[in-house]
Design a protein around this motif. Sequence first.
Motif, short mmCIF file in Angstrom:
data_model
loop_
_atom_site.label_atom_id
_atom_site.label_comp_id
_atom_site.label_asym_id
_atom_site.label_seq_id
_atom_site.Cartn_x
_atom_site.Cartn_y
_atom_site.Cartn_z
N GLY A 83 3.85 80.42 4.17
CA GLY A 83 2.39 80.47 4.13
C GLY A 83 1.88 81.14 2.88
N ILE A 84 0.59 80.95 2.61
CA ILE A 84 -0.07 81.56 1.47
C ILE A 84 -1.43 82.07 1.92
N ALA A 85 -1.84 83.19 1.37
CA ALA A 85 -3.16 83.77 1.66
C ALA A 85 -3.78 84.23 0.35
N ARG A 86 -5.08 84.08 0.23
CA ARG A 86 -5.82 84.48 -0.97
C ARG A 86 -6.19 85.95 -0.92
N SER A 87 -6.17 86.64 -2.05
CA SER A 87 -6.63 88.02 -2.10
C SER A 87 -8.13 88.07 -1.83
N PRO A 88 -8.69 89.21 -1.42
CA PRO A 88 -10.12 89.29 -1.11
C PRO A 88 -11.02 88.81 -2.24
N ALA A 89 -10.71 89.16 -3.48
CA ALA A 89 -11.55 88.76 -4.61
C ALA A 89 -11.25 87.35 -5.10
N GLY A 90 -10.13 86.80 -4.67
CA GLY A 90 -9.78 85.45 -5.08
C GLY A 90 -9.09 85.35 -6.42
N HIS A 91 -8.65 86.49 -6.97
CA HIS A 91 -7.97 86.49 -8.26
C HIS A 91 -6.46 86.69 -8.08
N GLY A 92 -5.97 86.27 -6.95
CA GLY A 92 -4.55 86.38 -6.67
C GLY A 92 -4.25 85.85 -5.29
N GLY A 109 -12.07 75.15 -5.19
CA GLY A 109 -10.69 74.82 -5.51
C GLY A 109 -9.76 75.33 -4.44
N TYR A 110 -8.48 75.00 -4.58
CA TYR A 110 -7.51 75.44 -3.60
C TYR A 110 -6.11 75.49 -4.22
N TRP A 111 -5.28 76.29 -3.57
CA TRP A 111 -3.86 76.38 -3.92
C TRP A 111 -3.04 75.70 -2.84
N LEU A 112 -1.96 75.06 -3.24
CA LEU A 112 -0.97 74.55 -2.30
C LEU A 112 0.34 75.28 -2.56
N ALA A 113 1.02 75.66 -1.49
CA ALA A 113 2.28 76.40 -1.64
C ALA A 113 3.43 75.62 -1.06
N GLY A 114 4.56 75.67 -1.76
CA GLY A 114 5.75 74.98 -1.31
C GLY A 114 6.75 75.92 -0.67
N ALA A 115 7.68 75.36 0.10
CA ALA A 115 8.69 76.16 0.79
C ALA A 115 9.60 76.89 -0.19
N LYS A 128 6.14 92.50 -6.31
CA LYS A 128 5.03 92.20 -7.20
C LYS A 128 5.56 91.46 -8.41
N LEU A 129 5.01 90.27 -8.67
CA LEU A 129 5.49 89.47 -9.77
C LEU A 129 4.36 89.14 -10.70
N GLY A 130 4.62 89.09 -11.98
CA GLY A 130 3.61 88.69 -12.95
C GLY A 130 3.48 87.19 -12.99
N ALA A 131 2.46 86.70 -13.69
CA ALA A 131 2.23 85.26 -13.79
C ALA A 131 3.38 84.63 -14.54
N ALA A 132 3.84 83.49 -14.06
CA ALA A 132 4.93 82.78 -14.69
C ALA A 132 4.39 81.74 -15.65
N ALA A 184 -9.14 76.98 -8.79
CA ALA A 184 -8.05 77.87 -8.37
C ALA A 184 -7.14 78.15 -9.57
N ALA A 185 -7.06 79.41 -9.99
CA ALA A 185 -6.25 79.78 -11.16
C ALA A 185 -4.80 80.03 -10.74
N PHE A 186 -3.90 79.79 -11.68
CA PHE A 186 -2.47 80.02 -11.43
C PHE A 186 -2.11 81.45 -11.84
N TYR A 187 -1.55 82.22 -10.91
CA TYR A 187 -1.18 83.61 -11.18
C TYR A 187 0.33 83.83 -11.10
N GLY A 188 1.08 82.79 -10.91
CA GLY A 188 2.52 82.91 -10.80
C GLY A 188 3.05 82.28 -9.53
#
Length: 288
Positions: free
Chosen positions: A151-160, A118-124, A2-6, A134-138
Amino acid sequence: MKLGAASSALVLTATILLMGAVPAAAADPAPGYWLVGSDAAVRAFGDASRSFGVNFDRRLNGRVVGAAVTPGAAGMWLVASDGGVFTVGGDARFFGSAAGQRLAAPIVGMAVTPDGGGYWLAGADGGVLTFGDAAFYGSAARLHLNAPIVGIARSPAGHGYELAAADGGVFTFGDATCWGCEALPTLNAPVVGIVQAPGDGYWLVAADGGVFAHGPHAPGPPAGANFFGSLGGRRLNAPVVGMTATPDAAGYWLVAADGGVFGFGDATFHGSAVATPSMSPFVAIVST
């Protein structure tokens, strides 16, 4: 983990995830699915709209690595390894891309916000890029990773969101819950994707078709990440590249690079693309 927002603004989000299917009862009203190729070719099965087209008439600077469907399933986004984002269908809106930017690592997937705004893109490397609402959470970009993010997956509520690594490790951000985030010790093949369950929890899928369910295994609704079977131990003609769940999360499909589709639970088989070897390797599957 578990990491906090950077503080960094760089965020690369990925999600993709994708799957296959085996025959189910003929009367099963389960939804259809699209298979997406690395050249942006899209094949539709079941009730999936064929208006998205079989071939995407655009020159690509990077190969497509993932896809995500809009909330209404009337459109789709494709994301390429260079961060390019392409809209397909009627209600997929373009909110920007990372094409032309100097990236520290290739993009590996994408995830979409609950309203499709909105959408998030994830890098290797664990970096995350945000677009639209899409908000940045870290991100995991500053961490020493034992294996690349896949890969990346959104939390059910979309806040992570969760980032999955090839060794089965999962990094959570925002309100995403960690359900067994440590690397999997007995993998026969690397993890290739992560899929979020609507009732929390997530599935990891490996290249050999192994499926790992993490989190509350509640029947729902909304359902958690329940295990309905896998391809582990079976001889495959091509590696599995992705997975997607049915809308009620009572089943899922796996898809292989050759277009083979395998379904479990209530995921009905509507066909595969193994008879079209001239098409590029498939990279993702998304359900209606």
